[in-house]
Design a protein around this motif. Structure first.
Motif, PDB file in Angstrom:
ATOM      1  N   THR A 313       6.201 -15.732  -1.417  1.00 25.50           N
ATOM      2  CA  THR A 313       5.405 -14.572  -1.821  1.00 25.50           C
ATOM      3  C   THR A 313       4.205 -14.438  -0.893  1.00 25.50           C
ATOM      4  N   VAL A 314       3.947 -13.215  -0.435  1.00 25.11           N
ATOM      5  CA  VAL A 314       2.812 -12.936   0.442  1.00 25.11           C
ATOM      6  C   VAL A 314       2.031 -11.757  -0.132  1.00 25.11           C
ATOM      7  N   VAL A 315       0.708 -11.875  -0.115  1.00 24.83           N
ATOM      8  CA  VAL A 315      -0.154 -10.762  -0.497  1.00 24.83           C
ATOM      9  C   VAL A 315      -0.962 -10.371   0.735  1.00 24.83           C
ATOM     10  N   LEU A 316      -0.769  -9.142   1.206  1.00 27.89           N
ATOM     11  CA  LEU A 316      -1.512  -8.636   2.358  1.00 27.89           C
ATOM     12  C   LEU A 316      -2.800  -8.003   1.855  1.00 27.89           C
ATOM     13  N   VAL A 317      -3.939  -8.523   2.303  1.00 27.67           N
ATOM     14  CA  VAL A 317      -5.242  -7.995   1.886  1.00 27.67           C
ATOM     15  C   VAL A 317      -5.957  -7.501   3.130  1.00 27.67           C
ATOM     16  N   PHE A 318      -5.984  -6.180   3.299  1.00 27.79           N
ATOM     17  CA  PHE A 318      -6.552  -5.613   4.514  1.00 27.79           C
ATOM     18  C   PHE A 318      -7.711  -4.682   4.197  1.00 27.79           C
ATOM     19  N   ASP A 319      -8.456  -4.354   5.248  1.00 26.33           N
ATOM     20  CA  ASP A 319      -9.657  -3.535   5.107  1.00 26.33           C
ATOM     21  C   ASP A 319      -9.318  -2.165   4.527  1.00 26.33           C
ATOM     22  N   GLY A 320     -10.284  -1.605   3.796  1.00 20.85           N
ATOM     23  CA  GLY A 320     -10.075  -0.308   3.161  1.00 20.85           C
ATOM     24  C   GLY A 320     -10.332   0.855   4.090  1.00 20.85           C
ATOM     25  N   ASP A 321      -9.661   0.889   5.241  1.00 21.46           N
ATOM     26  CA  ASP A 321      -9.785   2.018   6.164  1.00 21.46           C
ATOM     27  C   ASP A 321      -8.404   2.323   6.723  1.00 21.46           C
ATOM     28  N   ALA A 323      -7.261   1.856   9.654  1.00 19.57           N
ATOM     29  CA  ALA A 323      -6.739   0.764  10.475  1.00 19.57           C
ATOM     30  C   ALA A 323      -6.061  -0.286   9.600  1.00 19.57           C
ATOM     31  N   GLY A 324      -6.654  -0.548   8.422  1.00 21.36           N
ATOM     32  CA  GLY A 324      -6.045  -1.508   7.510  1.00 21.36           C
ATOM     33  C   GLY A 324      -4.698  -1.028   7.010  1.00 21.36           C
ATOM     34  N   SER A 325      -4.607   0.270   6.672  1.00 18.87           N
ATOM     35  CA  SER A 325      -3.333   0.829   6.210  1.00 18.87           C
ATOM     36  C   SER A 325      -2.277   0.761   7.298  1.00 18.87           C
ATOM     37  N   VAL A 328      -0.807  -2.657   7.649  1.00 19.42           N
ATOM     38  CA  VAL A 328       0.198  -2.933   6.621  1.00 19.42           C
ATOM     39  C   VAL A 328       1.532  -2.307   7.001  1.00 19.42           C
ATOM     40  N   LEU A 329       1.493  -1.050   7.451  1.00 19.37           N
ATOM     41  CA  LEU A 329       2.736  -0.354   7.793  1.00 19.37           C
ATOM     42  C   LEU A 329       3.442  -1.016   8.973  1.00 19.37           C
ATOM     43  N   ARG A 330       2.666  -1.566   9.915  1.00 13.98           N
ATOM     44  CA  ARG A 330       3.289  -2.269  11.039  1.00 13.98           C
ATOM     45  C   ARG A 330       4.016  -3.524  10.562  1.00 13.98           C
ATOM     46  N   ALA A 331       3.550  -4.072   9.438  1.00 14.00           N
ATOM     47  CA  ALA A 331       4.165  -5.293   8.910  1.00 14.00           C
ATOM     48  C   ALA A 331       5.457  -5.013   8.155  1.00 14.00           C
ATOM     49  N   LEU A 332       5.730  -3.732   7.873  1.00 12.12           N
ATOM     50  CA  LEU A 332       6.889  -3.387   7.044  1.00 12.12           C
ATOM     51  C   LEU A 332       8.187  -3.908   7.646  1.00 12.12           C
ATOM     52  N   ASP A 333       8.423  -3.617   8.924  1.00 10.09           N
ATOM     53  CA  ASP A 333       9.670  -4.035   9.558  1.00 10.09           C
ATOM     54  C   ASP A 333       9.798  -5.555   9.629  1.00 10.09           C
ATOM     55  N   LEU A 334       8.662  -6.248   9.687  1.00 13.27           N
ATOM     56  CA  LEU A 334       8.702  -7.703   9.793  1.00 13.27           C
ATOM     57  C   LEU A 334       9.069  -8.354   8.463  1.00 13.27           C
ATOM     58  N   PHE A 335       8.554  -7.792   7.371  1.00 15.56           N
ATOM     59  CA  PHE A 335       8.726  -8.438   6.073  1.00 15.56           C
ATOM     60  C   PHE A 335       9.915  -7.922   5.273  1.00 15.56           C
ATOM     61  N   VAL A 336      10.322  -6.659   5.507  1.00 15.26           N
ATOM     62  CA  VAL A 336      11.376  -6.098   4.675  1.00 15.26           C
ATOM     63  C   VAL A 336      12.661  -6.907   4.861  1.00 15.26           C
ATOM     64  N   ASN A 337      13.323  -7.213   3.767  1.00 14.61           N
ATOM     65  CA  ASN A 337      14.564  -7.999   3.763  1.00 14.61           C
ATOM     66  C   ASN A 337      14.385  -9.401   4.347  1.00 14.61           C
ATOM     67  N   SER A 338      13.147  -9.901   4.321  1.00 19.25           N
ATOM     68  CA  SER A 338      12.886 -11.253   4.822  1.00 19.25           C
ATOM     69  C   SER A 338      13.189 -12.303   3.766  1.00 19.25           C
ATOM     70  N   GLY A 339      13.536 -11.838   2.557  1.00 20.79           N
ATOM     71  CA  GLY A 339      13.733 -12.774   1.460  1.00 20.79           C
ATOM     72  C   GLY A 339      12.435 -13.133   0.773  1.00 20.79           C
ATOM     73  N   MET A 340      11.340 -12.478   1.167  1.00 23.93           N
ATOM     74  CA  MET A 340      10.032 -12.762   0.591  1.00 23.93           C
ATOM     75  C   MET A 340       9.575 -11.592  -0.279  1.00 23.93           C
ATOM     76  N   ARG A 343       3.399  -8.110  -1.401  1.00 20.11           N
ATOM     77  CA  ARG A 343       2.562  -7.124  -2.084  1.00 20.11           C
ATOM     78  C   ARG A 343       1.363  -6.785  -1.203  1.00 20.11           C
ATOM     79  N   VAL A 344       0.788  -5.625  -1.458  1.00 18.99           N
ATOM     80  CA  VAL A 344      -0.306  -5.114  -0.636  1.00 18.99           C
ATOM     81  C   VAL A 344      -1.502  -4.800  -1.527  1.00 18.99           C
ATOM     82  N   ALA A 345      -2.666  -5.284  -1.119  1.00 22.79           N
ATOM     83  CA  ALA A 345      -3.916  -4.947  -1.801  1.00 22.79           C
ATOM     84  C   ALA A 345      -4.871  -4.375  -0.761  1.00 22.79           C
ATOM     85  N   ILE A 346      -5.135  -3.074  -0.858  1.00 23.14           N
ATOM     86  CA  ILE A 346      -6.072  -2.425   0.055  1.00 23.14           C
ATOM     87  C   ILE A 346      -7.442  -2.374  -0.616  1.00 23.14           C
TER      88      ILE A 346
END
Length: 617
Positions: A313-321, A323-325, A328-340, A343-346
């Protein structure tokens, strides 16, 4: 004779030496240095060091020099264990085990492993350790560090936190570190290779890479300083400066703080991923011990693989701007279907994790993570919906395609359908129109999961089926040498429907000698470097004997072999009957006659098999 390509030594290491090293290291003794093991029959069992559990599911089989965790699926040999536990590469594991076994590493392995010799690596490690000591002394014991120390404490960092993370200070002088390291006896060429000093452009002489910066040591999983991150105290650019890529340091393959966080991450089965050094230190200080960050670079697949070794389980906690969003979107391809589970907290705009905790307190962040963190796919879909909310018709069309591309990344069919239904409702578009759009996007180059992932996924889906259990048990018993010579002759790899088991049977049969014995050394040398077959062999060889539920193992093997043959006949019969019906509809007389003969032959084989089963029952 089966044709199969034998794997050479991994990364230039002769297979014979790997086997010699594997035999010289007692896997129980090695793992006992990390895990409390209890003897259960012929195996040993303990709590898994790779995930959090209360009931031991981690098994070590000394007879095969293998380990496997039935909880998280991690398995392998002594090399695998050391690599995963210490976070080191294959050649580092070879060197450490060779030193432990007091065996010299072959010269061809040294030459082929990397351009840096073990002695050079030791020198680079010593240089970084000495540099960190100097930086740390400058911050706490020297007048030159007072301004930096005041800045850090004003940011809310306690002295014990700064000491725990080894934070230091590099003075503004051009060659302070250079003179210190050379005076300490290090060779100039080694100090240059460390990346801590640079050659003056167009001149003779050298100067420090880091000047006038707060120095944050980057530590590997073995507790060794391998690089630094430096932050300025004024408006000088760049604001942050990292060590360059060296034989010790690759920023795309390391996470800041993982050396301190890995035990908490494994215990909680969760990693919190933030963006910066100070985010990590502040959150650790505030009680969040399972926090890590990339090293001033975008996330990579190596980062994801590194996290997956410790948590699911991973929780992505990025800045509220914005750039932070986008991060997160750049991480989508890396994490999707990774078996993990991701979740995202902006955070609210204007905050990063460091400032949010300092302003609102640790409990506020804990509440935000518990109540506002959403699944990664949900975040991506919502972001796309908001981005095109007031767009033109063309914008809306692009929005639909963007959303479908996001949804298509999910492997789970039910999840895809649910997301499609939800998006259709939000957009006011009929769901069937979105479904019709899928094939068009696929033709544009969208790809499905890799064949290797599908093999693993199919194995996981089928593990509970009786027919798959029979195939699994046959392979496990084949690995244990439980087959008679007659049973080996009766075994047909093409009768296995699970492609992973079929592939493994092919490799095993290749390594069985004329007496029916598996030549384990050669077999192990081939599968040791296989990321799919290696863990599967570890799992099958560490299963308890009682797992097969058969007092008469030889009889049980015959039962399983007949079950595979029966399944093959049934499949062939169904296919032949379907072709016969099609031929009858089309009036193809010759084919009808041929298929009838084939079906009769299959029925006779089926009846003969049933007689044998009746007599043996």
């Amino acid at each position: 004779m089966r044709s199969i390509t034998l794997a050479a030594g991994r990364r230039g290491v002769p297979p014979a030496f790997l086997q010699q090293l594997r035999d010289a290291i007692d896997i129980v003794t090695l793992i006992s240095g990390y895990v409390a093991l209890s003897k259960i029959g012929q195996n040993y069992r303990g709590l898994c060091p790779f995930h959090s559990e209360k009931t031991p599911s981690f098994t070590v089989t000394p007879s095969r020099q293998m380990f496997y965790c039935f909880g998280c699926g991690t398995g392998g040999d002594v090399f695998t264990f050391l690599m995963k536990k210490e976070g080191i590469g294959f050649m580092e594991a070879v060197r450490e085990l060779a030193e432990l076994a007091k065996l010299p590493v072959p010269s061809e392995a040294k030459a082929g492993s990397c351009s840096t010799s073990p002695d050079q690596r030791v020198q680079l490690e010593a240089i970084h350790a000495r540099a960190q000591t100097w930086f740390h002394h400058n911050l706490f014991e020297h007048a030159m560090g007072r301004t930096a120390l005041a800045y850090l404490t004003e940011r809310g960092l306690h002295l014990e936190t700064l000491r725990a993370f080894g934070v230091g200070f590099a003075p503004a002088s051009w060659d302070g570190l250079t003179r210190y390291l050379l005076h300490a006896g290090f060779r100039l060429q080694d100090v240059v290779q460390s990346g801590l000093i640079l050659t003056k452009p167009g001149k003779t002489g050298y100067y420090d890479r880091f000047r006038g910066r707060i120095m944050i040591p980057i530590v590997n999983l073995r507790g060794q300083v391998v690089g630094f991150g430096g932050r300025v105290l004024d408006g000088t650019l760049p604001k942050y400066l990292n060590s360059p890529e060296t034989p010790l340091f690759s920023k795309g393959r390391m996470l800041y703080g993982l050396d301190r966080a890995r035990e908490a991450i494994a215990r909680l089965n969760t990693a919190i991923l933030v963006e910066g050094y100070f985010d990590v230190m502040t959150l650790h200080q505030s009680g969040f011990q399972h926090v890590v960050a990339p090293l001033g670079t975008a996330l990579t697949r190596d980062h994801v693989a590194l996290i997956r070794r410790f948590a699911t389980t991973v929780v992505l906690v990025f800045d509220g701007d914005s750039a932070g969003s986008h991060a997160v979107l750049r991480a989508l391809d890396l994490f999707v279907n990774s078996g993990m589970t991701v979740r995202v907290a902006i955070l609210p705009e204007g905050y990063d994790p460091d400032t949010y905790v300092r302003t609102h307190g640790s409990q506020a962040l804990h509440t935000l993570l518990e109540t506002q963190a959403v699944p990664l796919l949900d975040f991506a879909i919502e972001h796309s919906l908001q981005r095109h909310r007031h767009g033109t018709l063309d914008d809306r069309i692009r929005q639909v395609d963007d959303l479908l591309r996001i949804i298509m990344k999910a492997d789970n069919v039910i999840m895809r359908e649910e997301y499609t239904r939800s998006v259709a409702e939000r957009l006011g578009i009929r769901q069937e129109l979105l479904v019709q759009r899928y094939p068009q996007l696929l033709r544009r180059g969208e790809t499905s999961a890799s064949p290797e992932k599908n093999l693993v996924r199919n194995r996981d889906k089928q593990n509970g089926k009786k027919e798959d259990r029979e195939e699994r048990d046959l392979v496990a018993l084949l690995l244990r040498g439980a087959f008679t010579v007659d049973q080996l002759h009766a075994l047909q790899e093409e009768e296995f429907t699970n492609p992973l088991y079929r592939q493994l049977v092919r490799v095993i049969l290749y390594h069985i000698d004329a007496s029916g014995t598996l030549v384990w050394d050669a077999f192990h040398a081939q599968i040791a470097g296989d990321d799919v077959l290696g863990p599967l062999v570890a799992e099958l060889t560490t299963m308890d004997e009682g797992y097969f539920h058969a007092e008469d193992v030889v009889g049980y093997i015959w039962d399983c072999l007949r079950a595979l043959t029966r399944k093959k006949i049934r499949t062939a019969l169904n296919q032949a009957i379907a072709r016969l019906r099609a031929a009858e509809r089309d009036g193809r007389g010759d084919e009808i006659q041929r298929l009838n003969a084939h079906i009769n032959e299959l029925l006779i084989r089926k009846a003969d098999l049933e007689k044998v089963e009746l007599l043996s029952s």
